[in-house]
Design a protein around this motif. Structure first.
Motif, PDB file in Angstrom:
ATOM      1  N   GLU A  77       0.849  -1.202   0.000  1.00  0.00           N
ATOM      2  CA  GLU A  77       0.000   0.000   0.000  1.00  0.00           C
ATOM      3  C   GLU A  77       0.886   1.253   0.000  1.00  0.00           C
ATOM      4  O   GLU A  77       0.602   2.236  -0.683  1.00  0.00           O
ATOM      5  N   PHE A  78       1.970   1.202   0.788  1.00  0.00           N
ATOM      6  CA  PHE A  78       2.845   2.361   0.881  1.00  0.00           C
ATOM      7  C   PHE A  78       3.654   2.546  -0.402  1.00  0.00           C
ATOM      8  O   PHE A  78       3.883   3.671  -0.841  1.00  0.00           O
ATOM      9  N   ILE A  82       3.437   5.989  -2.512  1.00  0.00           N
ATOM     10  CA  ILE A  82       4.656   6.775  -2.746  1.00  0.00           C
ATOM     11  C   ILE A  82       4.851   7.020  -4.249  1.00  0.00           C
ATOM     12  O   ILE A  82       5.148   8.137  -4.677  1.00  0.00           O
ATOM     13  N   LEU A  83       4.636   5.972  -5.031  1.00  0.00           N
ATOM     14  CA  LEU A  83       4.752   6.127  -6.490  1.00  0.00           C
ATOM     15  C   LEU A  83       3.802   7.211  -6.999  1.00  0.00           C
ATOM     16  O   LEU A  83       4.182   8.070  -7.797  1.00  0.00           O
ATOM     17  N   VAL A 283      -8.368  10.839  12.441  1.00  0.00           N
ATOM     18  CA  VAL A 283      -8.492  11.390  11.091  1.00  0.00           C
ATOM     19  C   VAL A 283      -9.024  10.306  10.161  1.00  0.00           C
ATOM     20  O   VAL A 283      -9.017   9.125  10.486  1.00  0.00           O
ATOM     21  N   ASP A 284      -9.460  10.759   8.990  1.00  0.00           N
ATOM     22  CA  ASP A 284     -10.100   9.887   8.023  1.00  0.00           C
ATOM     23  C   ASP A 284      -9.044   9.333   7.056  1.00  0.00           C
ATOM     24  O   ASP A 284      -9.037   9.635   5.881  1.00  0.00           O
ATOM     25  N   GLY A 285      -8.100   8.565   7.572  1.00  0.00           N
ATOM     26  CA  GLY A 285      -7.073   7.966   6.718  1.00  0.00           C
ATOM     27  C   GLY A 285      -5.856   8.860   6.536  1.00  0.00           C
ATOM     28  O   GLY A 285      -5.830  10.004   6.997  1.00  0.00           O
ATOM     29  N   TRP A 286      -4.858   8.291   5.851  1.00  0.00           N
ATOM     30  CA  TRP A 286      -3.579   8.991   5.632  1.00  0.00           C
ATOM     31  C   TRP A 286      -3.756  10.229   4.769  1.00  0.00           C
ATOM     32  O   TRP A 286      -2.874  11.078   4.696  1.00  0.00           O
TER      33      TRP A 286
END
Ligand code: ATP
Ligand code: MG
Length: 558
Positions: A77-78, A82-83, A283-286
């Motif tokens: 996911e990260f 990042i991409l 918070v509502d996600g990253w």
């Protein structure tokens, strides 16, 4: 191209100029090496744009390399986020997308080479013992009793480590440098550890993993990176970086250069803290628009151009400092000012009825998209007998210098006519429910009317055609007055960081707005269509930034 010397260059450019002049490198190569263990934030954006910007400026190359040597925390996911972030920022790595884990074989060979040179040894001390033996800033360390194993024995033990014969933590490979070095990083640092873990890329192929300080210079050298730019906390690691590239024997050793991290005043950037906010559901996600992850800034409505402007304004330095969030706001305002249409939106509506305007008539007025930029053209805005205006634009008993609507006063309805307030109604709680006005057809905007002037201009939407929308207003998630942390170490959250307005009324043209489209709502600020919560024909708007700011650009020197 700029003339050399006419523009002052930052210290990194000065180093590069010198290296190129001296023929140390023919061309430059930089890289951005994120660890895929979280989302990128505004600080990373600085690093990305710095590295990419240098490569572009010098006609060199910029690599994106995932520093995925540590199998514990990495997630696909990260990697994906990042991409997306790097691409969104416009940092073009062309076909140079690399994964450090693809170099595990070369790293292993480099370690074997060091053993053969007598520069590395397998050590059986436990992690605690290694720490004890390491000494302190004021006392030298003690040599490990395993330091003088023969090359043959070391080779065999290291191979056994690789073949999975030892439990995690029972053996490590250490560089043999100097236990008395004033620099603790040089006191026989661990360069490989045993870890029976599945890696997202290499699976179960490896059960030994290289440490950052050993892996990073090798990654740089393999890719032909010339200038390996990192943040200041790695300054004390530079001698070890240089030791690794020298001892492994790379022909064109890369050079590490450190610069100060970007910090925003009262804004949380560290992955650890953001993760906490996400995991605790605060918070509502990253990509919650209150965060300063790149994904959040994008969702909030920041543009890559505004972030580039911000990074340029911050400059590059060797000393730690903190930049005010207001500077980021300044940059997005500057970027959107001429680019975006200025629409009318009523966030806290109250009805206004024009008693002398024909019932059922809808008139389409021509209104300029952006008064400061005629290139954006005109739009039609429907006008009618029943309108909505913002509640704060009417007062029953106005204070001095209030030029908006109040009984008996005349104002201009933006892009339309003058209206004069003749009466109003209230409910039993004292809340104004309706304002009655009369309009003067002579005063139509664009008609050249000069008969009299009014001091106030207010925005409005026509009741019949307006669309309903949710609009969200944001404040800093940290309480600026009281600081980032409470006494017990928890984050000091601002209870007003999110305000949801559910009954906003907007110009009908805004029904067509798509995810990430942004607009100025006149007199209110800049707003962006939320990419997560908007539905077809029913956009949800996030306020990017209000219109006014106390922020002033520092005066240029000289
Ligand atoms: P964090 O401290 O937020 O968890 P990190 O340093 O662990 O970030 P990495 O993925 O290791 O994140 O960093 C990738 C690159 O970004 C590194 O070169 C690092 O020096 C740089 N970087 C990280 N934070 C900042 C910052 N605040 N300002 C500038 N560059 C940064
Ligand atoms: Mg890191």
């Amino acid at each position: 191209m700029e003339e050399k010397g006419t523009v002052s260059r930052n210290f990194i450019e000065q180093i590069i100029d010198k290296d190129l002049e001296e023929g140390k490198y023919e061309t430059i190569c930089t890289r951005f090496p994120p660890e895929p263990n979280g989302y990128l934030h505004i600080g990373h954006a600085k690093s990305i744009l710095l590295n990419y910007g240098l490569a572009k400026k010098y006609g060199g190359k910029f690599n994106l390399r995932f520093d995925d040597t540590n199998p514990t925390k990495e997630k696909t996911e990260f990697v994906d986020s990042i991409l997306a972030d790097v691409k969104w920022l416009g940092a073009d790595f062309e076909d140079r997308l690399y994964f450090a884990s693809n170099y595990f074989e070369q790293m292993y060979e480099a370690a074997v080479l060091l053993i053969k040179k007598g520069k590395a040894f397998v050590c059986d001390l436990t992690a605690d013992e290694i720490r004890e033996y390491r000494g302190t800033l004021t006392e030298p360390g003690k040599e490990s009793p395993y330091r003088n194993r023969s090359v043959e024995e070391n080779l065999e033990l290291f191979e056994n480590m690789k073949n999975g014969m030892y439990e995690d933590g029972t053996k490590v490979l250490r560089a043999k440098i100097d236990m008395a070095s004033p620099n603790i990083n040089m006191r026989d640092p661990v360069i490989y550890r045993v870890a029976h873990m599945t890696h997202h890329n290499t699976g179960d192929k490896w059960c030994i993993y290289p440490m950052y300080d050993f892996a990073h210079p090798i990654e740089d050298a393999i890719e032909g990176v010339t200038h390996s730019i990192c943040t200041l906390e790695f300054e004390d690691h530079r001698p070890l970086y240089d030791w690794v590239v020298r001892e492994v024997g790379y022909e064109h050793p890369p050079k590490q250069i450190e610069f100060a991290k970007l910090y925003l005043t009262n804004v949380v950037t560290g992955k650890r803290y953001i993760k906490k906010l996400v995991e605790q559901g605060i918070v509502d996600g990253w990509d919650d628009p209150r965060l300063v992850t790149i994904a959040a800034l994008k969702r909030r409505g920041f543009t890559p151009e505004s972030i580039q402007m911000f990074v340029d304004l911050c400059g590059i330095s060797k000393s730690q400092s903190s930049v005010d969030y207001a500077m980021l706001e300044y940059c997005i305002r500057e970027d959107l000012k001429l680019k975006r249409p200025r629409m009318m939106a009523v966030l806290d509506p109250v009805k206004l009825i024009i008693d002398n305007y024909p019932n059922d008539q809808i008139e389409y007025l021509d209104v300029e998209m952006n008064l400061e930029n005629p290139e954006l053209g005109m739009r039609k805005v429907p006008f009618g007998r029943e309108l909505y205006i913002d509640r704060e634009d009417f007062m029953e008993n106005p204070p001095k210098k209030y030029f908006r609507l109040f009984p008996g006063n005349e104002v201009r309805l933006m892009g339309a006519y003058f209206v004069k307030c003749v009466s109003f109604e209230k409910d039993e709680t004292g809340k104004v429910t309706e304002i009655h006005c009369t309009y003067d057809p002579e005063t139509k905007c664009g008609s050249g009317f000069t008969g009299r002037k009014v001091k106030g201009t207010i925005h409005w939407v026509a009741a019949k055609t307006a669309i309903h929308a949710q609009v969200r207003l944001y404040e800093n998630i940290i309480d600026e007055e009281k600081g980032v942390y409470n006494e017990d170490g928890s984050l000091n959250l601002n209870p007003n960081s999110l305000t949801v307005l559910n009954d906003c009324l907007l110009e009908p043209a805004l029904a067509e707005a798509k995810a990430y489209d942004s607009f100025q709502f006149v007199r209110q600020g800049y707003f962006c269509v939320d990419a997560k919560d908007s539905k077809e024909g029913a956009p949800v708007f996030n306020r990017i930034v209000s219109l006014k700011s106390s922020f002033k650009l520092p005066k240029a020197e000289g």
